[in-house]
Every structure is written in structure tokens, then in C-alpha cells.
Write an enzyme that holds these catalytic residues in place. Structure first.
Site, PDB file in Angstrom:
ATOM      1  N   SER A  97       0.862  -1.194   0.000  1.00  0.00           N
ATOM      2  CA  SER A  97       0.000   0.000   0.000  1.00  0.00           C
ATOM      3  C   SER A  97       0.894   1.239   0.000  1.00  0.00           C
ATOM      4  O   SER A  97       2.094   1.129   0.316  1.00  0.00           O
ATOM      5  CB  SER A  97      -0.850  -0.021   1.277  1.00  0.00           C
ATOM      6  OG  SER A  97      -1.472   1.225   1.506  1.00  0.00           O
ATOM      7  N   TYR A 127      -1.221  -0.820  10.780  1.00  0.00           N
ATOM      8  CA  TYR A 127      -1.461  -1.154   9.361  1.00  0.00           C
ATOM      9  C   TYR A 127      -0.200  -0.855   8.555  1.00  0.00           C
ATOM     10  O   TYR A 127       0.236  -1.669   7.739  1.00  0.00           O
ATOM     11  CB  TYR A 127      -2.654  -0.353   8.835  1.00  0.00           C
ATOM     12  CG  TYR A 127      -3.011  -0.664   7.386  1.00  0.00           C
ATOM     13  CD1 TYR A 127      -3.484  -1.918   7.010  1.00  0.00           C
ATOM     14  CD2 TYR A 127      -2.890   0.305   6.389  1.00  0.00           C
ATOM     15  CE1 TYR A 127      -3.815  -2.209   5.684  1.00  0.00           C
ATOM     16  CE2 TYR A 127      -3.216   0.027   5.065  1.00  0.00           C
ATOM     17  CZ  TYR A 127      -3.685  -1.230   4.725  1.00  0.00           C
ATOM     18  OH  TYR A 127      -4.012  -1.512   3.404  1.00  0.00           O
TER      19      TYR A 127
HETATM   20  P1  NDP Z   1     -11.611  -5.939   0.503  1.00  0.00           P
HETATM   21  O1  NDP Z   1     -12.064  -5.809   1.909  1.00  0.00           O
HETATM   22  O2  NDP Z   1     -12.599  -5.744  -0.596  1.00  0.00           O
HETATM   23  O3  NDP Z   1     -10.883  -7.342   0.264  1.00  0.00           O
HETATM   24  C1  NDP Z   1     -10.193  -8.019   1.282  1.00  0.00           C
HETATM   25  C2  NDP Z   1     -10.155  -9.497   0.933  1.00  0.00           C
HETATM   26  O4  NDP Z   1      -9.416 -10.176   1.949  1.00  0.00           O
HETATM   27  C3  NDP Z   1     -11.536 -10.106   0.875  1.00  0.00           C
HETATM   28  O5  NDP Z   1     -11.638 -10.973  -0.233  1.00  0.00           O
HETATM   29  C4  NDP Z   1     -11.622 -10.892   2.168  1.00  0.00           C
HETATM   30  O6  NDP Z   1     -12.439 -12.042   1.980  1.00  0.00           O
HETATM   31  C5  NDP Z   1     -10.172 -11.295   2.375  1.00  0.00           C
HETATM   32  N1  NDP Z   1      -9.929 -11.630   3.767  1.00  0.00           N
HETATM   33  C6  NDP Z   1     -10.090 -10.842   4.857  1.00  0.00           C
HETATM   34  N2  NDP Z   1      -9.855 -11.543   5.976  1.00  0.00           N
HETATM   35  C7  NDP Z   1      -9.545 -12.810   5.587  1.00  0.00           C
HETATM   36  C8  NDP Z   1      -9.232 -13.999   6.267  1.00  0.00           C
HETATM   37  N3  NDP Z   1      -9.169 -14.052   7.619  1.00  0.00           N
HETATM   38  N4  NDP Z   1      -8.990 -15.115   5.561  1.00  0.00           N
HETATM   39  C9  NDP Z   1      -9.059 -15.097   4.213  1.00  0.00           C
HETATM   40  N5  NDP Z   1      -9.357 -14.004   3.498  1.00  0.00           N
HETATM   41  C10 NDP Z   1      -9.596 -12.870   4.182  1.00  0.00           C
HETATM   42  O7  NDP Z   1     -10.427  -4.868   0.363  1.00  0.00           O
HETATM   43  P2  NDP Z   1      -9.361  -4.548  -0.795  1.00  0.00           P
HETATM   44  O8  NDP Z   1      -9.683  -5.232  -2.058  1.00  0.00           O
HETATM   45  O9  NDP Z   1      -9.189  -3.098  -0.782  1.00  0.00           O
HETATM   46  O10 NDP Z   1      -8.053  -5.173  -0.131  1.00  0.00           O
HETATM   47  C11 NDP Z   1      -7.193  -6.071  -0.799  1.00  0.00           C
HETATM   48  C12 NDP Z   1      -5.751  -5.749  -0.419  1.00  0.00           C
HETATM   49  O11 NDP Z   1      -5.413  -4.470  -0.933  1.00  0.00           O
HETATM   50  C13 NDP Z   1      -5.483  -5.691   1.081  1.00  0.00           C
HETATM   51  O12 NDP Z   1      -4.227  -6.323   1.354  1.00  0.00           O
HETATM   52  C14 NDP Z   1      -5.374  -4.195   1.362  1.00  0.00           C
HETATM   53  O13 NDP Z   1      -4.562  -3.915   2.486  1.00  0.00           O
HETATM   54  C15 NDP Z   1      -4.750  -3.720   0.064  1.00  0.00           C
HETATM   55  N6  NDP Z   1      -4.912  -2.299  -0.224  1.00  0.00           N
HETATM   56  C16 NDP Z   1      -6.148  -1.728  -0.330  1.00  0.00           C
HETATM   57  C17 NDP Z   1      -6.268  -0.364  -0.552  1.00  0.00           C
HETATM   58  C18 NDP Z   1      -7.599   0.328  -0.579  1.00  0.00           C
HETATM   59  O14 NDP Z   1      -7.636   1.577  -0.524  1.00  0.00           O
HETATM   60  N7  NDP Z   1      -8.719  -0.389  -0.698  1.00  0.00           N
HETATM   61  C19 NDP Z   1      -5.081   0.485  -0.764  1.00  0.00           C
HETATM   62  C20 NDP Z   1      -3.846  -0.230  -0.675  1.00  0.00           C
HETATM   63  C21 NDP Z   1      -3.769  -1.557  -0.427  1.00  0.00           C
HETATM   64  P3  NDP Z   1     -13.424 -12.697   3.076  1.00  0.00           P
HETATM   65  O15 NDP Z   1     -13.952 -11.596   3.937  1.00  0.00           O
HETATM   66  O16 NDP Z   1     -14.464 -13.353   2.227  1.00  0.00           O
HETATM   67  O17 NDP Z   1     -12.578 -13.688   3.801  1.00  0.00           O
END
Ligand code: NDP
Length: 249
Positions: free
Chosen positions: A143, A156
């Protein structure tokens, strides 16, 4: 245009929403077979319909990656199902923001375990197969918070700086085996990520900040990932930092 990932197998973690879901689709559009994992099976099954229509022969792997054994299992099941794993996208992550003085350490522990330890575990599981084939690509999602540390995002940022550090050390260990490592550092992306912030004042402030700009869309990040993994084998994009045009820091 010819599809550039035909014959390749990808595994995308955190594929039930946001960046992971968009990435699974983008890789399928390039001809990859795609395994997807997260906890919400219903969302994965729906995504699998889209992936199947693209010819990606999807594999749905429900898993809670807080358990590092599960992070290793999804890699091994992907390899067992398709016979190989070429592209591992370590995307699953959470963002729990709150001031250090008030932080819920249990929540922060889970974030550290998912964002860092689980990513390390799935990476470790993928290395044997990639080393044997002298080919493979590991894409880790960090990020802008992995480059700049802001108040209320201390833990974070610690996870995302950690992902950057881990990725660079890993690259230096595995480049000699033909394995590429890329770390992606997006700014604000319009996803569900902010919904889970438990500290109300921080959540409101961050939502107001994000709403003040034209945020990146998940597809924008997915296209950047697809670009990185479709370079010729001698090209390794080590780090890709991308922000909304309207985002300063
Ligand atoms: P979302 O919340 O849409 O996606 C997060 C994903 O992680 C979901 O598919 C969720 O699936 C999965 N997840 C969460 N907890 C678990 C768990 N315990 N086991 C397995 N899977 C898990 O957010 P983003 O798409 O934004 O995030 C994706 C990545 O991008 C993250 O690493 C985030 O830090 C990074 N990021 C995001 C930014 C933003 O502004 N959105 C900016 C920079 C980086 P489920 O709940 O079904 O398990």
C-alpha cells in the site's frame, strides 16, 4: 490481442471482493486458469461463474487465512488440482485503524497475522514448486501505507512496510531460481476495506478523505498486476506504486 497467460495457473487470495476479485478476472481474461480463496464461499462461487465463462477453469478454495496452515493448504491444493502454480497473488488483507493509545491489540494481532504471516506462509508453500520449474511470480499487495506512515495507521503501516521489506528480501533469495517478486503499493481504492475499521472517528475521517477524491477502482489495480505478470520472463517489475491522481500522500 493474444492472451498472454495461456497455460499459466494463478492463485489469488482475498478474491471474494475488491482488488482480489478484479485481479482474478483480469488474469482469467489473459488466459490463466485461476484458483480463488477467501472466507465467503458464496462470493467466490459467484466469481467462479464469471471465471468459468472466461475459460479459467476456476477452483474455489474456502479458507480462513488467519491460520497459516490454511495459507499453505490453498497453495498445495492449487498445485494438486492443476499440477502447477505460476502466479501467486497475496492480496488478502484487513485494515484496522485506530490511535496507538486506544488500540485493540487483539484486532491488531489478527491484522499482523493476516497481512504479514499468512502472506509469508503462502509464499513459502509456493517456493518449492516454482524453484523446481525455475519459474514463477509472487505478487504481494502492500500500500502507499507501506511507504508513508500516518497517524492512526501505525500497525497497518507496520504490516505494509513489512510486506515491502519481506518482498525485497525474498526477491534477493529467489531471483537465482527464476522466480519474480513484485510488490504493489496502491493508494485509495474504492473497496470494502474501510468498512471494517472499528474506531468510528478514524473511519469517518478516512471515508471523508477518500470521498474527496476520484479513488482508484479495483480494476485499475488489477490491470497493473496483470501488466506485471505478463512481462517477458527476463523482466521483473519489483515495485509498483500507484495513487489516484487526486491523492497527495
Ligand atoms: P476488501 O475488503 O474488498 O478485500 C479483502 C479481501 O481479503 C476479501 O476478499 C476478504 O475475503 C479477504 N480476507 C479478509 N480476511 C480474511 C481472512 N481471515 N482469511 C481469508 N481471506 C480474508 O479490500 P481490498 O480489495 O481493498 O483489499 C485487498 C488488499 O489491498 C489488502 O491487502 C489491502 O490492504 C490492500 N490495499 C487496499 C487499498 C484500498 O484503498 N482499498 C489500498 C492499498 C492496499 P473474506 O472476507 O471473504 O474472507
Amino acid at each position: 490481442m493474444a492472451k498472454r497467460l495461456v497455460g499459466k495457473v494463478a492463485l489469488v487470495t482475498g478474491a471474494s471482493s475488491g482488488i482480489g476479485e478484479a485481479t482474478a478476472i483480469a488474469l482469467a481474461e489473459e488466459g490463466a486458469r485461476v484458483a480463488v480463496t477467501a472466507r465467503r464461499r458464496d462470493r467466490l462461487e459467484k466469481l467462479a461463474e464469471t471465471l468459468a465463462a472466461l475459460g479459467a477453469e476456476p477452483l474455489v478454495l474456502e479458507a480462513d487465512l488467519l491460520d497459516e496452515a490454511e495459507a499453505q493448504r490453498v497453495v498445495h491444493e492449487t498445485e494438486a488440482h492443476y499440477g502447477r502454480l505460476d502466479v501467486l497473488v497475496n492480496n488478502a488483507g484487513v485494515m484496522y485503524l485506530e490511535p496507538v493509545a486506544e488500540a485493540d491489540l487483539g484486532r491488531w494481532r489478527r491484522m499482523l497475522e493476516l497481512n504479514v504471516l499468512s502472506l509469508i506462509a503462502s509464499t513459502q508453500a509456493a517456493l518449492a514448486g516454482m524453484t523446481a520449474r525455475h519459474d514463477g511470480h509472487i505478487v504481494n499487495i502492500s500500500s502507499t501505507a507501506g511507504r508513508i506512515a500516518n497517524p492512526n495507521a501505525a500497525a497497518y503501516s507496520a504490516t505494509k512496510f513489512g510486506v515491502v521489506a519481506f518482498s525485497e528480501a525474498l526477491r534477493r533469495e529467489v531471483y537465482k531460481h527464476g522466480i519474480r517478486v513484485t510488490v504493489i503499493e496502491p493508494g485509495a481504492v474504492a473497496t470494502e476495506l474501510r468498512d471494517h475499521i472499528g474506531h468510528a472517528a478514524t473511519k469517518d475521517a478516512l471515508n471523508a478523505w477518500a470521498d474527496s477524491m476520484r479513488q482508484l477502482q479495483s480494476r485499475d489495480v488489477a490491470e497493473a498486476i496483470a501488466f506485471c505478470v505478463t512481462r517477458p520472463p527476463h523482466v521483473n517489475i519489483n515495485e509498483l506504486l500507484m495513487r489516484p491522481t487526486d491523492q497527495e500522500r
